[in-house]
Design a protein around this motif. Structure first.
Motif, mmCIF file in Angstrom:
data_model
loop_
_atom_site.group_PDB
_atom_site.id
_atom_site.type_symbol
_atom_site.label_atom_id
_atom_site.label_comp_id
_atom_site.label_asym_id
_atom_site.label_seq_id
_atom_site.Cartn_x
_atom_site.Cartn_y
_atom_site.Cartn_z
ATOM 1 N N PHE A 41 0.829 -1.209 0.000
ATOM 2 C CA PHE A 41 0.000 0.000 0.000
ATOM 3 C C PHE A 41 0.862 1.258 0.000
ATOM 4 O O PHE A 41 0.609 2.209 -0.743
ATOM 5 C CB PHE A 41 -0.934 0.006 1.213
ATOM 6 N N THR A 42 1.919 1.277 0.813
ATOM 7 C CA THR A 42 2.780 2.465 0.908
ATOM 8 C C THR A 42 3.485 2.733 -0.413
ATOM 9 O O THR A 42 3.536 3.880 -0.887
ATOM 10 C CB THR A 42 3.827 2.269 2.026
ATOM 11 N N GLU A 43 4.033 1.678 -1.038
ATOM 12 C CA GLU A 43 4.719 1.853 -2.319
ATOM 13 C C GLU A 43 3.766 2.361 -3.390
ATOM 14 O O GLU A 43 4.109 3.277 -4.155
ATOM 15 C CB GLU A 43 5.341 0.524 -2.765
ATOM 16 N N ARG A 44 2.576 1.805 -3.438
ATOM 17 C CA ARG A 44 1.614 2.240 -4.449
ATOM 18 C C ARG A 44 1.186 3.683 -4.219
ATOM 19 O O ARG A 44 0.999 4.452 -5.173
ATOM 20 C CB ARG A 44 0.406 1.309 -4.454
ATOM 21 N N ALA A 45 1.028 4.068 -2.952
ATOM 22 C CA ALA A 45 0.622 5.444 -2.641
ATOM 23 C C ALA A 45 1.707 6.432 -3.069
ATOM 24 O O ALA A 45 1.421 7.456 -3.711
ATOM 25 C CB ALA A 45 0.323 5.580 -1.144
ATOM 26 N N ILE A 46 2.972 6.125 -2.729
ATOM 27 C CA ILE A 46 4.076 7.013 -3.117
ATOM 28 C C ILE A 46 4.208 7.067 -4.636
ATOM 29 O O ILE A 46 4.420 8.130 -5.230
ATOM 30 C CB ILE A 46 5.397 6.540 -2.480
ATOM 31 N N PHE A 47 4.078 5.898 -5.272
ATOM 32 C CA PHE A 47 4.162 5.847 -6.733
ATOM 33 C C PHE A 47 3.104 6.742 -7.378
ATOM 34 O O PHE A 47 3.401 7.531 -8.284
ATOM 35 C CB PHE A 47 3.999 4.407 -7.217
ATOM 36 N N LEU A 48 1.864 6.610 -6.919
ATOM 37 C CA LEU A 48 0.776 7.385 -7.528
ATOM 38 C C LEU A 48 0.963 8.879 -7.327
ATOM 39 O O LEU A 48 0.690 9.676 -8.232
ATOM 40 C CB LEU A 48 -0.577 6.930 -6.960
ATOM 41 N N VAL A 49 1.445 9.294 -6.154
ATOM 42 C CA VAL A 49 1.706 10.719 -5.933
ATOM 43 C C VAL A 49 2.770 11.217 -6.915
ATOM 44 O O VAL A 49 2.614 12.257 -7.562
ATOM 45 C CB VAL A 49 2.139 10.970 -4.474
ATOM 46 N N SER B 188 3.857 14.147 -12.011
ATOM 47 C CA SER B 188 4.560 14.237 -13.293
ATOM 48 C C SER B 188 3.578 14.430 -14.438
ATOM 49 O O SER B 188 3.799 15.255 -15.334
ATOM 50 C CB SER B 188 5.391 12.968 -13.524
ATOM 51 N N MET B 189 2.483 13.670 -14.430
ATOM 52 C CA MET B 189 1.473 13.803 -15.477
ATOM 53 C C MET B 189 0.837 15.189 -15.448
ATOM 54 O O MET B 189 0.656 15.834 -16.493
ATOM 55 C CB MET B 189 0.397 12.731 -15.302
ATOM 56 N N ALA B 190 0.464 15.655 -14.254
ATOM 57 C CA ALA B 190 -0.172 16.968 -14.133
ATOM 58 C C ALA B 190 0.775 18.067 -14.604
ATOM 59 O O ALA B 190 0.366 19.018 -15.281
ATOM 60 C CB ALA B 190 -0.606 17.207 -12.696
ATOM 61 N N MET B 191 2.038 17.947 -14.248
ATOM 62 C CA MET B 191 3.019 18.946 -14.664
ATOM 63 C C MET B 191 3.142 18.976 -16.186
ATOM 64 O O MET B 191 3.212 20.050 -16.796
ATOM 65 C CB MET B 191 4.365 18.616 -14.046
ATOM 66 N N LEU B 192 3.144 17.820 -16.822
ATOM 67 C CA LEU B 192 3.240 17.753 -18.278
ATOM 68 C C LEU B 192 2.028 18.412 -18.932
ATOM 69 O O LEU B 192 2.163 19.245 -19.845
ATOM 70 C CB LEU B 192 3.348 16.293 -18.717
ATOM 71 N N VAL B 193 0.830 18.064 -18.468
ATOM 72 C CA VAL B 193 -0.386 18.595 -19.086
ATOM 73 C C VAL B 193 -0.530 20.094 -18.811
ATOM 74 O O VAL B 193 -0.810 20.884 -19.731
ATOM 75 C CB VAL B 193 -1.628 17.822 -18.587
ATOM 76 N N ILE B 194 -0.343 20.519 -17.560
ATOM 77 C CA ILE B 194 -0.485 21.935 -17.219
ATOM 78 C C ILE B 194 0.581 22.773 -17.915
ATOM 79 O O ILE B 194 0.312 23.878 -18.397
ATOM 80 C CB ILE B 194 -0.396 22.139 -15.687
ATOM 81 N N GLY B 195 1.812 22.247 -18.000
ATOM 82 C CA GLY B 195 2.864 22.977 -18.696
ATOM 83 C C GLY B 195 2.528 23.178 -20.163
ATOM 84 O O GLY B 195 2.723 24.273 -20.716
ATOM 85 N N THR B 196 2.010 22.138 -20.813
ATOM 86 C CA THR B 196 1.614 22.261 -22.220
ATOM 87 C C THR B 196 0.450 23.246 -22.367
ATOM 88 O O THR B 196 0.427 24.074 -23.285
ATOM 89 C CB THR B 196 1.217 20.881 -22.784
ATOM 90 N N TRP B 197 -0.520 23.152 -21.444
ATOM 91 C CA TRP B 197 -1.672 24.069 -21.473
ATOM 92 C C TRP B 197 -1.219 25.516 -21.307
ATOM 93 O O TRP B 197 -1.693 26.416 -21.983
ATOM 94 C CB TRP B 197 -2.658 23.670 -20.383
ATOM 95 N N TRP B 198 -0.275 25.753 -20.434
ATOM 96 C CA TRP B 198 0.260 27.091 -20.201
ATOM 97 C C TRP B 198 0.876 27.662 -21.476
ATOM 98 O O TRP B 198 0.641 28.822 -21.851
ATOM 99 C CB TRP B 198 1.297 27.007 -19.074
#
Length: 659
Positions: free
Chosen positions: A54-62, A67-77
């Motif tokens: 559970f801990t590994e999956r939680a850290i992985f997802l964060v 990273s995904m949000a940064m990619l999409v928001i950066g492109t949107w910007w």
């Protein structure tokens, strides 16, 4: 996300929903593919670094979502700044198509490539496929690349048409630029992702390994690695091989470890303590009675060809007959798993022979031999000929370049030229019509290329399969038929071997000849999901055989291609080869900058280490673990591997280069 759009702006809320939906869709697609391919969350064969708590999956997802949000928001910007608007349809259109379409395309290409090769593939390894030339490697795959280019052109034309159609129906409305909020969010996401990237490796190597297998994280890592490379040695904090000494340009991953100075320059296995390394044999001349030498290399011929049966039929009965009346060493190991490096080692007697160093061609020419080359590939490919003095010392030279007009495939790139063995044997028969030709000692080198990918060409008989698998159908789902196609090609080369042996016997020179038959490396045939050679260390990709018509040739331990020169010279001097027992070093990529290293210490006792992820494996047991957590025999094997690799690098750097 709320500050991207005002609450009263319905379009803004719609755009926010689309962005969230886009991130969710891409994430779900990528993680599903990654889990299927790598066992990212569920584990699988040889996978020791699954995120299964559970801990590994939680850290992985964060880490992944940031990273995904940064990619999409950066492109949107960037898009909003270019259009000076976020309320008109083009920004959303470009966001969905550029980010979504490109990401899906990259995912498709990545996982299609890894369907055949391991995830150690890189531009350097692609270049190795092309004999050191990335251009040749791309030309080798030109059939697939041209189809991809055609599809891309068609897609771009459709894209332009759709955009123009939408432009006519929905005119763009100009608005005041509103990009500061996106900029602040992007900076916040980058900063938090950077902190996570620094913290995660110490918290969980499994999470770090999992994140490194995703595209969004990879794009971030490239940029962050540049920013944190403070000493300009090519490595930063966020690299897959992070720089543990960011302000010391002499200490970084893959740095040359100076033995005995108390400093671990490369970060692997502590300060290097040199292991005994066999020197390259000195120049050896053959005098007195000089038997002929006939050396046959069968492309991609695996170690298990001797005794192999397909539907009860022997694959290589003629090779087996030579082994039965003479000697067999199997497996023998290719150090790199590529043709060019293997042939250089074979002729030069070293892991990486320098140009101008001793080789069979130079020694036998100086010993009074006449030399003839009959090769189904261009021997200038990857500087083979120049390194070992092949063309300079040959009296007769027929190779894939000279016989290009007879090539089996239309592609003229050096890495794609394949000449059927029948043309080589015809050239041999024409040159050796007169019995007087054999009065002078002869060195004949044959290179049989038929077992090379795609394992079939027009005119090849079908002895082991009803239908050869076309190149377009080569995939893991057709594994059984692919394997039959491959072994059928090996059988064809074996039939041509019989023609050559029969000719030597008819000419009365068989008993006066040292005959050696080998492969240059092995071949994976989707046994563990991979196809080809040179991208993963195991007995199938690196293991081949040595067969000779001389009795009593045996090894005290595993042998590598660099041992062949000493073995052959001993046989020509009518001496029993003395092959000291020692581990055989193997690498994926160049000796200096490999992605994976390994040693063979027995017939199938293989230890490997991924230098980028730190994953170590006892290959024959299918057991893998992170190198930092090992103990007992497993740790001893890995420590020995690192020491041998470091010693080989040191020996390679110390030797003189001759031009």
């Amino acid at each position: 996300m709320r500050d991207l759009f005002t609450r009263s702006d319905r379009r803004g809320k719609l755009f926010t929903g689309v962005i969230l939906g886009l991130i969710s869709m891409l994430a779900a697609l990528e993680l599903a593919l990654a889990d299927r391919k790598y066992g990212l969350f569920t584990g699988g064969f040889g996978q020791s670094q699954a995120n299964d708590t559970f801990t590994e999956r939680a850290i992985f997802l964060v880490g992944y979502i940031s990273s995904m949000a940064m990619l999409v928001i950066g492109t949107w910007w960037i898009i909003v700044r270019l259009f000076r608007s976020k309320r008109s349809w083009p920004p959303l259109f470009f966001l969905a198509t550029i980010v979504g379409g490109t990401y899906i395309l990259l995912l498709a290409l990545t996982f299609q490539l890894h369907q055949y090769f391991s995830d150690t593939m890189s531009f350097a390894l692609m270049a190795n496929l092309g004999g050191g030339s990335l251009t040749d490697a791309l030309l080798f795959a030109s059939n697939e690349i041209f189809l991809g280019i055609a599809a891309l052109i068609f897609g771009l034309l459709a894209y332009i048409y759709i955009f123009r159609l939408l432009s006519r129906k929905f005119p763009v409305r100009a608005n005041e630029p509103q990009w500061r909020a996106q900029g602040r969010l992007f900076i916040a996401l980058f900063g938090s992702t950077l902190l996570l990237a620094i913290a995660v490796p110490s918290a969980s190597a499994d999470v770090q390994n999992g994140l490194n297998r995703t595209l969004a994280r990879g794009l971030f890592t490239q940029g962050a690695n540049k920013l944190t490379d403070f000493d300009n040695d090519g490595y930063g904090w966020i690299s897959s091989m992070p720089d543990r000494h960011p302000f010391n340009s002499a200490r970084y991953p893959l740095a040359l470890d100076i033995p005995g100075n108390g400093i671990d320059e490369d970060g692997y296995g502590g300060d290097l303590q040199l292991a005994p390394m066999a020197p390259q044999p000195p120049v050896t001349l053959i005098s007195g009675k000089r038997p002929h030498l006939v050396l046959i290399v069968m492309e991609s011929a695996r170690y298990d060809v001797i005794g192999k049966r397909i539907n009860g039929k022997p694959v290589a009965p003629n090779l087996e007959a030579i082994a039965k009346s003479g000697s067999l060493i199997s497996p023998a190991f290719s150090h790199v798993g590529f043709t060019t490096a293997s042939l250089k080692s074979l002729f030069g007697g070293a892991l990486q022979p320098a140009k101008g160093s001793p080789s069979l061609f130079r020694e036998l020419k100086s010993s009074g031999y006449e030399i003839a080359v009959f090769s189904g590939q261009p021997e200038d490919f990857g500087d083979i000929s120049k390194t070992v003095g092949m063309r300079d010392n040959a009296d007769i030279f027929f190779d894939g370049d000279r016989l290009k007009h007879l090539r089996a495939f239309s592609n003229g790139a050096q890495g794609s030229i394949l000449i059927d063995e029948i043309h080589l044997l015809k050239a041999f028969a024409d040159e050796y019509q007169q019995p007087s030709k054999w009065k002078q000692p002869q060195f004949l080198y044959f290179n049989f290329q038929s077992p090379h990918f795609p394992y079939f060409h027009e005119g090849m008989p079908l002895g082991l399969t009803d239908r050869p698998l076309p190149r377009s159908e080569i995939n893991a789902g057709n594994r059984e038929q692919l394997q039959q196609t491959y072994w059928n090609a090996v059988q064809y080369s074996d039939q041509q071997l019989d023609e050559l042996v029969s000719r030597l016997k008819r000419d009365g020179v068989w008993d006066d000849s040292v005959v050696v038959v080998t492969g240059d490396h092995g071949e994976d045939l989707f046994e563990e999901g991979f196809l080809g050679h040179g991208h993963n260390i195991n007995i199938r990709q690196n293991g081949t055989f040595l067969v000779t018509n001389r009795l009593g040739v045996a090894a005290n331990g595993p042998i590598g291609m660099s041992d062949y020169r000493a073995i052959i010279l001993s046989l020509l001097k009518d001496e029993k080869p003395d092959i000291p027992a020692k581990p055989v070093l193997m690498t994926v990529g160049d000796l200096e900058r490999p992605t994976q290293i390994g040693i063979a210490e027995g017939a199938s006792n293989i230890t490997s280490l991924r230098l980028d992820t730190g994953e170590a494996c006892m290959v024959e047991k299918g057991r893998c673990a992170n190198a930092s957590s090992l103990d007992g025999d497993f740790k001893d094997r890995v420590d020995r591997l690192i020491r041998i690799w470091g010693s080989a690098r040191w020996q390679n750097r110390a030797k003189p280069t001759r031009e």
